[in-house]
Design a protein around this motif. Structure first.
Motif, PDB file in Angstrom:
ATOM      1  N   SER A  95      43.451  41.393  50.303  1.00 33.02           N
ATOM      2  CA  SER A  95      44.393  40.398  49.824  1.00 33.02           C
ATOM      3  C   SER A  95      43.659  39.196  49.230  1.00 33.02           C
ATOM      4  O   SER A  95      42.613  38.780  49.735  1.00 33.02           O
ATOM      5  N   ILE A  96      44.229  38.657  48.156  1.00 29.89           N
ATOM      6  CA  ILE A  96      43.722  37.396  47.604  1.00 29.89           C
ATOM      7  C   ILE A  96      44.705  36.274  47.914  1.00 29.89           C
ATOM      8  O   ILE A  96      44.611  35.184  47.344  1.00 29.89           O
ATOM      9  N   LYS A  97      45.631  36.530  48.850  1.00 31.20           N
ATOM     10  CA  LYS A  97      46.598  35.503  49.216  1.00 31.20           C
ATOM     11  C   LYS A  97      45.951  34.249  49.796  1.00 31.20           C
ATOM     12  O   LYS A  97      46.442  33.149  49.564  1.00 31.20           O
ATOM     13  N   GLU A 133      40.075  32.508  42.473  1.00 29.36           N
ATOM     14  CA  GLU A 133      40.870  33.681  42.099  1.00 29.36           C
ATOM     15  C   GLU A 133      40.036  34.650  41.259  1.00 29.36           C
ATOM     16  O   GLU A 133      40.041  35.858  41.485  1.00 29.36           O
ATOM     17  N   GLY A 153      40.827  26.730  43.842  1.00 33.16           N
ATOM     18  CA  GLY A 153      41.692  27.907  43.996  1.00 33.16           C
ATOM     19  C   GLY A 153      41.707  28.784  42.762  1.00 33.16           C
ATOM     20  O   GLY A 153      41.637  30.005  42.842  1.00 33.16           O
ATOM     21  N   VAL A 154      41.807  28.152  41.592  1.00 29.14           N
ATOM     22  CA  VAL A 154      41.847  28.920  40.340  1.00 29.14           C
ATOM     23  C   VAL A 154      40.519  29.636  40.102  1.00 29.14           C
ATOM     24  O   VAL A 154      40.478  30.828  39.759  1.00 29.14           O
ATOM     25  N   ILE A 162      43.289  32.815  48.841  1.00 29.13           N
ATOM     26  CA  ILE A 162      42.891  32.014  47.689  1.00 29.13           C
ATOM     27  C   ILE A 162      44.122  31.402  47.028  1.00 29.13           C
ATOM     28  O   ILE A 162      44.122  30.239  46.628  1.00 29.13           O
ATOM     29  N   ARG A 163      45.191  32.176  46.953  1.00 26.79           N
ATOM     30  CA  ARG A 163      46.419  31.656  46.358  1.00 26.79           C
ATOM     31  C   ARG A 163      47.022  30.552  47.222  1.00 26.79           C
ATOM     32  O   ARG A 163      47.664  29.629  46.713  1.00 26.79           O
ATOM     33  N   SER A 193      45.405  27.453  46.200  1.00 28.53           N
ATOM     34  CA  SER A 193      46.002  26.972  44.953  1.00 28.53           C
ATOM     35  C   SER A 193      47.334  26.285  45.223  1.00 28.53           C
ATOM     36  O   SER A 193      47.624  25.207  44.676  1.00 28.53           O
ATOM     37  N   ALA A 194      48.153  26.911  46.075  1.00 24.74           N
ATOM     38  CA  ALA A 194      49.459  26.323  46.403  1.00 24.74           C
ATOM     39  C   ALA A 194      49.286  24.981  47.100  1.00 24.74           C
ATOM     40  O   ALA A 194      50.036  24.030  46.832  1.00 24.74           O
ATOM     41  N   LYS A 246      37.950  38.346  42.594  1.00 21.42           N
ATOM     42  CA  LYS A 246      38.129  39.646  41.949  1.00 21.42           C
ATOM     43  C   LYS A 246      36.808  40.182  41.398  1.00 21.42           C
ATOM     44  O   LYS A 246      36.512  41.375  41.510  1.00 21.42           O
TER      45      LYS A 246
END
Length: 345
Positions: A230-232, A291, A287-288, A234-235, A238-239, A295
């Motif tokens: 999961s990359i959640k 991302e 965060g960006v 990292i997201r 960002s959030a 990956k």
């Protein structure tokens, strides 16, 4: 009849391997006598760079009984890589493979049900614990929390399943197509997608030796599972960056109003706005960037997952190491110890 191989990763298991071999010999002979599996089925111990007499004992077992085979890795690669080494080394020689741990906390009586499910047409059979009453409150709570967290992160896990499972040859061929450098087999196997079933069993206490998964390793394993599937996280950063930046805009209005009403000292407004705004933008930027780095990181590592130094009693097929992501899916290459030719007994 189908040829069954049991694959058992071992790391410093000299205290248990004799009893484990005796119990598995009895179980395999019973299955052969009932004509449920072929006579040339095998029990394959995978030595994961043990520092004790584990490999010596495996050699002795092989000399005494051809039922037992061995795979010796060139160095310690961790449980998941050792398990994968065993599965992919034997997959061309077995019709079906069952993986289990050397301490036999997983009930070997369930093997009969595994084989029955396979004969019914299931390519993957998961061994699932019925309950966790024997675990401490801390271990039970953290395990349940881990499965819930992984579910929230979007990973497909079988609840209360570890690495006690059956896989057919075509399921193993499917597994070989996955090129992840960061292995988390409990999450990868469900992605194969072939028909699967569940067998419930009671987990026993370890009969000798110490657990090879203390709290530190369990936490590292959990982190590996989360970051591999999961990359959640990292997201979420960002959030959080967006949230803090939005709050900073609200606070901007407050700071300006305080400034113009004269209820603050000179310079305080500028510092406060800078801290909030820059902090939010930094988190957003991290965060960006993360991302993309996250990956790219999974795709660019090309180290071999394992290198087999020697095999005992495994049918002809060579010694293999499996490349990391970026190489041809399922590709195998011959590997030798210290760059030399691999030895085979």
């Amino acid at each position: 009849m189908d040829k069954l191989y049991l694959v058992i990763p071992c790391y410093n298991e000299e205290e248990v391997i004799g009893e484990t071999a005796a119990r598995l010999r009895s179980k395999m002979n019973a299955l052969i006598a009932r004509r449920l599996i072929a006579e040339d089925s095998r029990v394959v111990f995978v030595n994961d760079g043990s520092r004790d007499r584990t490999w010596t004992l495996i050699e002795e077992l092989h000399r005494a009984d051809p039922l037992f085979a061995g795979i010796n890795l060139a160095r310690n690669r961790g449980h998941q890589n050792a398990l994968l080494a065993g599965l992919l080394t034997v997959k061309e020689h077995a019709d079906v493979v069952i993986s289990l741990d050397a301490d036999l906390q997983d009930d070997i009586g369930a093997i009969d049900e595994f084989v029955d499910k396979y004969r019914q047409g299931f390519d993957i059979v998961y061994g699932v614990r019925k309950a966790r009453e024997k675990d401490t409150f801390f271990k039970r709570a953290t395990a349940q929390g881990f499965y819930r967290l992984m579910s929230m992160m979007g990973a497909e896990l079988v609840y209360n399943h570890a690495d006690y499972r059956l896989m057919s040859r075509r399921a193993l061929d499917g597994l070989a197509e996955f090129g992840e450098a960061n292995l988390f087999l409990r999450g990868i196997v469900p992605l194969i997608g072939y028909p699967s079933a569940i067998v419930e069993y009671e987990r026993s206490e370890r009969f000798a030796g110490e657990s090879k998964y203390p709290l530190k390793k369990m936490l590292a394993f959990a982190l590996q599972g989360i970051t591999s599937f999961s990359i959640k996280p990292i997201r979420m950063i960002s959030a959080l960056g967006f949230f803090i930046f939005a709050v900073s805009l609200i606070m901007l209005g407050y700071f300006l109003s305080v400034h113009f009403t004269g209820h603050t000292v000179p310079g305080w407004t500028t510092i406060a706005i800078s801290v909030w705004a820059i902090g939010g933008l930094q988190l957003l930027g991290i965060g960006v960037i993360g991302e993309y780095i996250g990956k790219t990181y999974l795709e660019t590592k090309r180290r071999p997952k394992f290198i087999v130094e020697r095999t005992l009693g495994v049918a002809d097929g060579g010694l293999v190491s499996v490349g990391a992501s970026g190489r041809a899916p399922g590709s195998l290459e011959v590997a030798g110890a210290a760059g030399g030719a691999a030895r085979k007994a």
